[in-house]
Design an enzyme around this catalytic site. Structure first.
Site, PDB file in Angstrom:
ATOM      1  N   ASP A  19       0.881  -1.180   0.000  1.00 43.57           N
ATOM      2  CA  ASP A  19       0.000   0.000   0.000  1.00 43.57           C
ATOM      3  C   ASP A  19       0.915   1.225   0.000  1.00 43.57           C
ATOM      4  OD1 ASP A  19      -2.377   1.594   0.324  1.00 43.57           O
ATOM      5  OD2 ASP A  19      -1.947   1.776   2.462  1.00 43.57           O
ATOM      6  N   TYR A  51      -1.015   8.169  -2.421  1.00 42.71           N
ATOM      7  CA  TYR A  51      -1.230   7.730  -3.807  1.00 42.71           C
ATOM      8  C   TYR A  51      -2.467   8.412  -4.408  1.00 42.71           C
ATOM      9  CZ  TYR A  51       2.089   3.774  -4.100  1.00 42.71           C
ATOM     10  OH  TYR A  51       3.202   2.989  -4.178  1.00 42.71           O
ATOM     11  N   GLY A  52      -3.419   8.695  -3.554  1.00 48.07           N
ATOM     12  CA  GLY A  52      -4.685   9.248  -4.037  1.00 48.07           C
ATOM     13  C   GLY A  52      -4.548  10.555  -4.798  1.00 48.07           C
ATOM     14  N   CYS A  82      -4.345  -1.757  -1.705  1.00 50.93           N
ATOM     15  CA  CYS A  82      -4.554  -0.325  -1.942  1.00 50.93           C
ATOM     16  C   CYS A  82      -5.511  -0.192  -3.121  1.00 50.93           C
ATOM     17  CB  CYS A  82      -3.209   0.319  -2.266  1.00 50.93           C
ATOM     18  SG  CYS A  82      -3.322   2.022  -2.813  1.00 50.93           S
ATOM     19  N   ASN A  83      -6.575   0.564  -2.909  1.00 43.83           N
ATOM     20  CA  ASN A  83      -7.537   0.754  -3.997  1.00 43.83           C
ATOM     21  C   ASN A  83      -6.964   1.587  -5.135  1.00 43.83           C
ATOM     22  OD1 ASN A  83     -10.632  -0.053  -3.263  1.00 43.83           O
ATOM     23  ND2 ASN A  83      -9.388   0.248  -1.449  1.00 43.83           N
ATOM     24  N   GLU A 162      -3.270   8.994   8.134  1.00 39.75           N
ATOM     25  CA  GLU A 162      -1.808   8.841   8.250  1.00 39.75           C
ATOM     26  C   GLU A 162      -1.263   9.734   9.359  1.00 39.75           C
ATOM     27  OE1 GLU A 162       0.709   7.036   6.762  1.00 39.75           O
ATOM     28  OE2 GLU A 162      -0.671   5.880   5.537  1.00 39.75           O
ATOM     29  N   THR A 195      -8.147   1.474   1.587  1.00 41.28           N
ATOM     30  CA  THR A 195      -7.792   0.583   2.706  1.00 41.28           C
ATOM     31  C   THR A 195      -7.411   1.351   3.967  1.00 41.28           C
ATOM     32  OG1 THR A 195      -5.587   0.397   1.744  1.00 41.28           O
ATOM     33  CG2 THR A 195      -7.154  -1.380   1.270  1.00 41.28           C
ATOM     34  N   HIS A 196      -7.317   2.675   3.884  1.00 41.07           N
ATOM     35  CA  HIS A 196      -7.122   3.464   5.104  1.00 41.07           C
ATOM     36  C   HIS A 196      -8.429   3.595   5.895  1.00 41.07           C
ATOM     37  CE1 HIS A 196      -3.304   4.622   3.362  1.00 41.07           C
ATOM     38  NE2 HIS A 196      -3.022   5.417   4.373  1.00 41.07           N
TER      39      HIS A 196
HETATM   40  N1  DGL Z   1      -4.869   3.128   0.990  1.00 41.30           N
HETATM   41  C1  DGL Z   1      -4.891   3.592  -0.321  1.00 41.30           C
HETATM   42  C2  DGL Z   1      -6.114   3.221  -1.100  1.00 41.30           C
HETATM   43  O1  DGL Z   1      -6.737   2.219  -0.780  1.00 41.30           O
HETATM   44  C3  DGL Z   1      -4.314   4.907  -0.699  1.00 41.30           C
HETATM   45  C4  DGL Z   1      -4.315   6.046   0.231  1.00 41.30           C
HETATM   46  C5  DGL Z   1      -3.426   7.138  -0.334  1.00 41.30           C
HETATM   47  O2  DGL Z   1      -2.198   6.955  -0.272  1.00 41.30           O
HETATM   48  O3  DGL Z   1      -3.952   8.104  -0.888  1.00 41.30           O
HETATM   49  O4  DGL Z   1      -6.462   3.861  -2.058  1.00 41.30           O
END
Ligand code: DGL
Length: 287
Positions: A19, A51-52, A82-83, A162, A195-196
């Site tokens: 993730d 990542y978003g 991670c989505n 986070e 997943t957060h």
């Molecule tokens: N946990 C991640 C997801 O499921 C990404 C969160 C992030 O880094 O923006 O998308």
């Protein structure tokens, strides 16, 4: 003539999970609980978090580098926990690495689980990256064409989590602001498509009340993994060896270390790998 060896992995190898940060630990913790003999190598790409906010191309490149790293660490299969990475990179990773090992995403298991219900309208909350791909709408409507799906990018939630803003006035105000989205007024279910978000699931449920059913991907992914182990003889059965857990990050953060310890209830030794161009290189002197 050269032949391609399909799935040469063996049961004693670890499961690789990745993730952008601590979110995927929610998935990893459940995998560790459901499959107590399995060793796990977790990678949190904290250097590139969140990542978003990244483009599909950038996330795809990170996911490729991490997958190669996890393969080099000896993983027998990989769970993209991670989505945003599942939405951006799952198809690419399957194409490029699928002959070497099994790769699971977090989106299709959740979609399959939700599609079994007879909801008329569901809401999806996710990062900007995930929402921009429209993947939940597409996959849900493929299985249930009459289902109304409304997705909302909730960009502040992952960084908030986070930062450890949980169960306080800031998290509640942020959740309330997002979930008062007018198009969510008549939803029957809400999918936590990041997943957060399981870390704020209780706060979300408190806001929504009993009339809206909340789903996250944790149980769906674990079930998918069970199904996978039924098809392939990769489950680590009872063994005298104690399962090993390794946690890698691309940038050391105290938040991650504290969260990893919280999830696994024991002191965790973080290991660090550096991005060198598109590759991850393990640092020998780890924290
Ligand atoms: N946990 C991640 C997801 O499921 C990404 C969160 C992030 O880094 O923006 O998308």
């Amino acid at each position: 003539m050269a032949t391609t060896i399909l799935h040469p992995s063996i049961a004693s190898q670890p499961i690789g999970i990745f993730d952008s940060g601590i979110g995927g630990l929610t998935v990893a913790a459940d995998i560790a609980k459901q499959f107590p003999n399995e060793s796990i190598i977790y990678f949190g790409d904290t250097a590139h978090l969140p990542y978003g906010e990244k483009s599909v191309t950038a996330i795809r490149d990170y996911a490729r580098g991490i997958t190669q790293f996890l393969i080099d660490q000896g993983c027998k299969m990989i769970v993209i926990a991670c989505n945003s990475a599942s939405a951006s990179a799952y198809e690419t990773l399957k194409k490029e690495f699928g002959e070497q090992l099994t790769i699971l995403d977090v989106i299709s298991p959740l979609v399959e689980q939700v599609a079994q219900h007879s909801f008329r309208k569901v809401g999806v909350i996710a990062t900007k990256a995930t929402v921009s791909t429209n993947i939940y709408n597409q996959q849900l409507q493929q299985l249930r064409p009459e289902l109304e799906v409304t997705s909302l990018a909730t960009g502040l939630l992952a960084p908030m989590i986070e930062e450890g803003f949980l169960n306080n006035a800031i998290s509640q105000a942020t959740i309330n602001r997002y979930l008062s989205y007018p198009d969510f007024e008549d939803i029957e279910a809400l999918l936590l498509a990041c997943t957060h978000y399981p870390l704020i699931r209780k706060e979300i449920e408190q806001y929504l009340g009993d009339s809206v059913q909340v789903f996250d991907s944790i149980e769906a992914v674990t079930n998918k993994l069970k199904a996978c182990f039924e098809q392939q003889p990769l489950l680590q059965n009872k063994t005298k060896e104690i399962p090993q857990y390794h946690f890698w990050v691309s940038d050391y953060t105290a938040t991650f270390e504290a969260a990893a310890q919280l999830f696994y209830g024991k002191s965790i030794q973080l290991e660090q790998a550096y991005w060198e161009g598109e590759y991850l290189v393990a640092q020998l002197n780890t924290k």
